[in-house]
Structure formats: structure tokens, C-alpha cells
Scaffold this active site. Sequence first.
Site, mmCIF file in Angstrom:
data_model
loop_
_atom_site.group_PDB
_atom_site.id
_atom_site.type_symbol
_atom_site.label_atom_id
_atom_site.label_comp_id
_atom_site.label_asym_id
_atom_site.label_seq_id
_atom_site.Cartn_x
_atom_site.Cartn_y
_atom_site.Cartn_z
ATOM 1 C CB SER A 1 -0.944 0.006 1.205
ATOM 2 O OG SER A 1 -0.205 -0.016 2.394
ATOM 3 C CG HIS B 1 -1.204 3.422 5.373
ATOM 4 N ND1 HIS B 1 -2.518 3.069 5.304
ATOM 5 C CD2 HIS B 1 -0.548 2.532 4.585
ATOM 6 C CE1 HIS B 1 -2.657 2.012 4.521
ATOM 7 N NE2 HIS B 1 -1.472 1.663 4.080
ATOM 8 C CG ASP C 1 -5.349 4.522 5.876
ATOM 9 O OD1 ASP C 1 -5.481 4.135 4.716
ATOM 10 O OD2 ASP C 1 -4.253 4.673 6.438
#
Lengths: 180, 167
Positions: free
Chosen positions: A57, A96, A123
Site C-alpha cells: 500500500s 501509512h 484509511d
Amino acid sequence: MGWVGDAVESIKSLQIRQVLLQAVSLGMIVTSALIIWKGLMCVTGSESPVVVVLSGSMEPGFKRGDILFLHMSKAPIRAGEIVVFNVDGREIPIVHRVIKVHERKDTGEVDVLTKGDNNFGDDRLLYAQGQLWLQRHHIMGRAVGFLPYVGWVTIIMTEKPIIKYLLIGALGLLVVTSKD
Amino acid sequence: MHSFGYRANAVLTFAVTILAVMCTIASLSDNLNVPSPTADVKVLNINWFQKQPHGNDEVSLTLNISANLQSMFTWNTKQVFVFLAAEYETQQNSLNQVSLWDGIIPSKEHAKFWIHTTNKYRFTDQGSNLRGKEFNLTLHWHVMPKTGKMFAGKIVMPGYSLPEEYR
């Protein structure tokens, strides 16, 4: 086949003092690894100073199998930083990037929103049901350093445990049969 | 002492040590580079500006971003992540950072760019404080190395403001 015979011979000829010595040196290896890990925890202030990237990701920045070094200082969290966070009800931490920060004036608490560089949306879908923001206590650390590929060792070992046992067995045999 | 095992071990240890030293030197060499980026952002239009049903202000902007980040690239640079954030203070919050646009620059050739875009992420406030609000637009960058330490920096551009009325 000569070395197998030698190995058997050396096991046979072990004396109690040698066995003790080898046990101690094995213990030294294990404890020094533990000391390094705990020392890193103290220095970085993060409960897991090194993490392996497991998903794509954050590509092309971080690929699966890359290693990140984390640091958890008192410094406030700001947009753009790459953080590792835990979501309630999820076992595996996520790496992230922070895209929104709202820092409260009176308490200094922060509301943080994250997104993976390679993901289309933010998210909120990954967070617990109804959760809109991450708070400080969700965040385990921020990424400060990067090392490619090294994490593949752990990925292979967790996904194919038989390789792990083979490796441990071989190493153990080496330690036991080595003569000095 | 000179068995195959010992020699293999010595060669492997030496190779890994050299690799580690080279990675460290590559990462340290990034410190020698002092980047001098430039950026300019214009708010071309406020497309709409309203209060959402649950009370948060939201605005949509059309932006023109031009920047030259070529000086950031060194031989240890994998990519540069660049984003534009609106930063402002409200009564409740001492800092609000809202990312409006971001991009990944893969190489030096792409580091001098010009883009005309609406905000990629929603510019939403926590509350209803955006009318007449003055804000900074800040261009942040995060340099991702091939190996080693990551670098970050920013250019703050003050003096932007939102209209007094919803539209």
C-alpha cells in the site's frame, strides 16, 4: 561422507566441560540478541523499533519485504510523516502516511487521518467501525530510516515455518559440533 | 581452521560487512546535498464553499502549483513524495493541517513540474471556522532514499484567505 563421520565422532567425544562451554556460548548469542533488541527499544522509544513492510500500500516507496526503522519521540505528529499505527481489533500494525492533522489547543491532543501512498482513498475504511480519526495512543512510531529487501528473511520464515526449523536445526548442529 | 565452512563463513561475513558499510556511506552522503527548491501556488478559483449537514465547513479550490525540486535528487534518492497542505489555526485547534494535493516524483526529469488541479482530498474543517479564514499553503516534501535515512522539508507560503460568505 567423511564430515558426517567426523561430526558423529565429535559428538561421541564430547566431555562435560565442553558441553557446558557450548551451552554458555549459545546462551550468550541468545542474550546478546535480546540485549540489542531491548536496547533499541530504549533508544528509539518505540515498542517495536524495526518493522517489516507486509503490504504494497505504500509502493513505490516501500515494497513488501523492506525494513523500516521507527522512532517515537515526544515531537508532535505532523502531516506527511509515515507512521505505524494499531487499530483496535486488528492484530497487524499498518504503515501509512499522515494526510490530515488537527491539534487541540487546550489539551494538545491530536486527531490524525492517514492514507497509503498507493491506495485510492484514505484509511477510514481500515479503522474500527465508526472511527474517524487516529489518536496519539494508536501510533507506535514514525518511520525514520529504510533498508530494502532485508525483511524477506522474516516473511519467508513466517510463511514457510519448515525453513525456519531447518535453519535452527542446522545452526544448532553447527554450534554443537564445532570444536572451538 | 581452514575448512570449507570457515572460509565460506569468513567470505559471507566480509561481504555483508562491506554491504552495510556501503549502505551507511550512501546514506551519509545525502547530508552533503543542500537542496534549494522553489515553489509557487495560486488559488485560481473557489469552486464552492458550504457547510455540510453535520456542521463542518468544506471548500473546493482550483489550484495552480508549480515547483522545481530537481536539487533534491542525489544518487541515493529513490523518489520524492511532495504534497501541498493548507495550514491554519482556529479557536479550538492550535494547528490544522489538511493535505490538498500530493504526488510522487520518480526521477529528476519529472521534478520540475506545473499542475492545474482541484483539491485531491477534501478540504474540510473540524467545525465551522472557515469563513474569512486566513491560511498558509505549505509545500512539504519527503525524500525517500534507496537506503538509509529519510529527509523532509517544506516551503511555507502565507497570505491566502477564504471568502466571508458561503457560495
